[in-house]
Design a protein around this motif. Structure first.
Motif, short mmCIF file in Angstrom:
data_model
loop_
_atom_site.label_atom_id
_atom_site.label_comp_id
_atom_site.label_asym_id
_atom_site.label_seq_id
_atom_site.Cartn_x
_atom_site.Cartn_y
_atom_site.Cartn_z
N ARG A 1 0.34 -1.13 -0.15
CA ARG A 1 0.52 -0.19 0.25
C ARG A 1 0.59 0.79 0.09
NH1 ARG A 1 -2.85 3.58 3.24
NH2 ARG A 1 -4.96 3.33 2.75
N PRO A 2 0.50 2.57 -0.67
CA PRO A 2 1.34 3.42 -0.70
C PRO A 2 1.70 4.05 0.63
CG PRO A 2 0.15 3.26 -2.21
CD PRO A 2 -0.92 2.29 -2.45
N GLY A 3 2.97 4.50 0.69
CA GLY A 3 3.53 5.01 2.27
C GLY A 3 3.40 3.97 3.36
N TYR A 4 3.18 2.76 3.06
CA TYR A 4 3.56 1.32 4.40
C TYR A 4 4.92 1.89 4.64
CZ TYR A 4 4.66 -2.82 6.43
OH TYR A 4 5.28 -3.73 7.09
N GLU A 5 5.40 1.26 6.22
CA GLU A 5 5.85 1.12 6.40
C GLU A 5 5.94 0.41 8.16
OE1 GLU A 5 7.59 5.05 8.27
OE2 GLU A 5 7.02 6.07 6.84
N PRO A 6 7.28 -0.62 8.32
CA PRO A 6 6.90 -1.62 9.06
C PRO A 6 5.90 -1.64 10.65
CG PRO A 6 9.04 -1.36 8.26
CD PRO A 6 8.08 -0.46 7.86
N TRP A 7 6.00 -0.18 11.12
CA TRP A 7 5.35 0.17 12.22
C TRP A 7 3.45 0.56 11.94
CZ3 TRP A 7 1.97 3.46 12.61
CH2 TRP A 7 2.30 4.82 11.06
N GLN A 8 3.67 -0.60 10.98
CA GLN A 8 2.03 0.45 10.89
C GLN A 8 1.51 -1.49 11.29
OE1 GLN A 8 1.98 2.32 7.38
NE2 GLN A 8 0.02 2.37 7.46
N LEU A 9 2.46 -2.46 10.47
CA LEU A 9 1.49 -3.60 10.95
C LEU A 9 2.39 -4.65 12.59
CD1 LEU A 9 0.62 -6.52 9.66
CD2 LEU A 9 2.83 -7.15 8.04
N ARG A 10 1.32 -4.44 13.42
CA ARG A 10 1.67 -4.85 14.59
C ARG A 10 1.30 -6.76 14.78
NH1 ARG A 10 4.44 -1.48 16.10
NH2 ARG A 10 4.09 -1.94 18.11
N LEU A 11 2.40 -7.08 15.17
CA LEU A 11 2.79 -9.46 15.30
C LEU A 11 2.34 -9.39 16.65
CD1 LEU A 11 5.23 -9.78 12.65
CD2 LEU A 11 3.12 -9.57 11.46
N MET A 12 1.63 -10.12 17.06
CA MET A 12 1.58 -10.29 18.19
C MET A 12 2.20 -12.13 17.61
SD MET A 12 0.85 -10.40 21.69
CE MET A 12 -0.44 -9.58 22.00
N VAL A 13 3.06 -12.51 18.99
CA VAL A 13 3.71 -13.74 18.56
C VAL A 13 3.98 -14.13 19.31
CG1 VAL A 13 5.90 -12.57 17.42
CG2 VAL A 13 6.26 -13.10 18.99
N GLY A 14 4.66 -15.44 20.15
CA GLY A 14 3.99 -16.46 21.47
C GLY A 14 5.86 -16.75 21.59
N ASP B 1 7.49 -19.16 21.32
CA ASP B 1 8.26 -19.82 20.50
C ASP B 1 8.02 -18.52 18.76
OD1 ASP B 1 6.22 -19.50 19.01
OD2 ASP B 1 5.93 -21.89 18.34
N ASP B 2 8.42 -17.54 19.25
CA ASP B 2 8.36 -16.74 18.11
C ASP B 2 7.48 -16.01 17.00
OD1 ASP B 2 9.47 -13.77 17.72
OD2 ASP B 2 10.69 -14.59 16.44
N GLU B 3 5.59 -17.62 16.74
CA GLU B 3 5.59 -18.02 16.65
C GLU B 3 4.84 -16.66 15.82
OE1 GLU B 3 2.58 -21.81 14.21
OE2 GLU B 3 3.81 -21.17 16.46
N VAL B 4 4.53 -16.02 14.70
CA VAL B 4 3.06 -14.85 14.45
C VAL B 4 1.62 -15.20 15.18
CG1 VAL B 4 1.76 -13.39 13.51
CG2 VAL B 4 4.10 -13.75 13.30
N VAL B 5 1.30 -15.34 16.10
CA VAL B 5 -0.15 -16.14 16.47
C VAL B 5 -1.29 -14.66 16.67
CG1 VAL B 5 0.63 -17.86 18.09
CG2 VAL B 5 0.27 -15.50 18.73
N GLY B 6 -0.96 -13.60 16.21
CA GLY B 6 -1.82 -12.75 16.23
C GLY B 6 -1.54 -11.48 14.83
N MET B 7 -2.56 -10.09 14.35
CA MET B 7 -1.93 -9.41 13.87
C MET B 7 -2.64 -7.99 13.57
SD MET B 7 -3.53 -9.10 10.71
CE MET B 7 -2.80 -8.16 9.77
N ALA B 8 -2.30 -7.23 13.53
CA ALA B 8 -3.25 -5.97 13.05
C ALA B 8 -2.31 -4.86 12.23
CB ALA B 8 -3.13 -5.06 15.18
#
Length: 330
Positions: free
Chosen positions: A221-234, A236-243
């Motif tokens: 998406r135009p203007g995307y920066e990594p801080w916009q995607l929030r990952l909940m990790v368990g 073991d560092d596995e992604v279990v949620g996102m915003a």
């Protein structure tokens, strides 16, 4: 790129262009497919309609650009614009033979343009293999009254909610071993896509979106920066949620929120939501917004964190109609 429907149409059907037939008495209006250079004009048109119908503007140009760059969307075959000289006064599009968007400048309503756009979207949906086509419209709006008069039916209700500027954000504890972080690589993006799609397909009746389609409106998406995607990790560092958070014009809009089914009941969704509010505020979003609908059962979650409903929308749909079949609308 070819037109792609709910079930892939054969090449002969996909190549058939659907003409928009306007009433004879609309004057010198012209019709043509849209091009990527029309994104700003479509944004301005939709913003004007939103301001008129709900009293606030929700759309921004990056939303249009992101949607139009999805691999399954053929702008030339699945969009149409109505112009008064060089000014765009109405438009419509249909994605995957099911999902329509259409808007008519308030100053041009009452001339049969909306009815013509409805007929066009139903024919495009049929051409692309769809059986049902619809779109969200503001509750108790001219658009809703038109679709009701044309025989559309309501499938679900959506709400836009706001956490007003200045509202205290109550911290939400994260269970021991869990953490929220930004994505680090493509594997993280794909893990977020998987969590997002798995969660939404529990209640949404649509085919699974490919990673490329998802990324078009998130990481591409135009203007995307990594801080916009929030990952909940368990642990073991596995992604279990996102915003996914979009900040524009002082508003932090939580565009996506999902937690893996086997990880629910631990407060992770609420923790992600609070984190999204906080990171959005840190990047200029003094107030926060999101939308949910009656299929998710999530309205109570958002109200519990202090969000307030600001507008109601309903998804109206009608059967797709082949060009040779009499139109049952008005």
């Amino acid at each position: 790129m070819t037109a792609t429907g709910a079930s892939s149409p054969d090449s002969a059907r996909a190549s058939v262009q659907i003409a928009l037939e306007l009433p004879d008495d609309v004057g010198s209006l012209t019709v043509r497919p849209l091009a990527r250079s029309d994104a700003a004009a479509v944004t301005a048109l939709m913003a004007g309609c939103e301001q008129h119908d709900v009293g606030t503007v929700l759309i921004e140009e990056a939303d249009i650009v992101g949607d139009w760059q999805r691999p399954a969307f053929d702008l030339a075959a699945q969009s149409v614009g109505v112009l008064d000289e060089d000014r765009l006064v109405a438009y419509a599009e249909v994605y995957k033979g099911r999902w329509a968007d259409a808007a008519v400048d308030p100053r041009y309503r009452g001339r049969g343009i909306g009815t013509a756009l409805s007929r066009w979207t139903r024919r495009v949906a049929a051409r692309d293999g769809g059986t049902l086509v619809g779109q969200p419209v503001p509750g108790d709006s001219p658009g809703e009254r038109l679709l009701a008069a044309l025989g559309y039916r309501t499938l679900w209700t959506s709400w836009v909610l706001e956490l007003p500027a200045g509202t205290a954000i109550t911290p939400q504890p994260i269970p021991q071993g869990y953490a929220v972080r930004e994505p680090r690589d493509d594997a993280d993006l794909r893990a977020a896509w998987t969590v997002n799609e798995d969660a939404f397909l529990e209640w949404s009746e649509r085919p699974r979106a490919s990673f490329e389609e998802w990324a078009a409106t998130v990481s591409r998406r135009p203007g995307y920066e990594p801080w916009q995607l929030r990952l909940m990790v368990g642990p073991d560092d596995e992604v279990v949620g996102m915003a996914f958070v979009i900040v524009s014009s002082g508003c932090a809009y939580v565009d996506k929120l999902a937690v893996r089914r086997d990880q629910r009941g631990r407060g992770l969704a609420r923790a992600l939501l609070v984190d999204a509010f906080e990171v959005g505020r840190a990047h200029g979003g003094e107030r926060s917004e999101l939308s949910t609908d009656s299929r998710t059962g999530a309205l109570g979650l958002y109200e519990k964190v202090g969000m307030q409903v600001t507008s109601v929308w309903r998804h109206w749909a009608a059967d797709a109609v082949d060009g040779d079949e009499p139109d049952r609308g008005r």
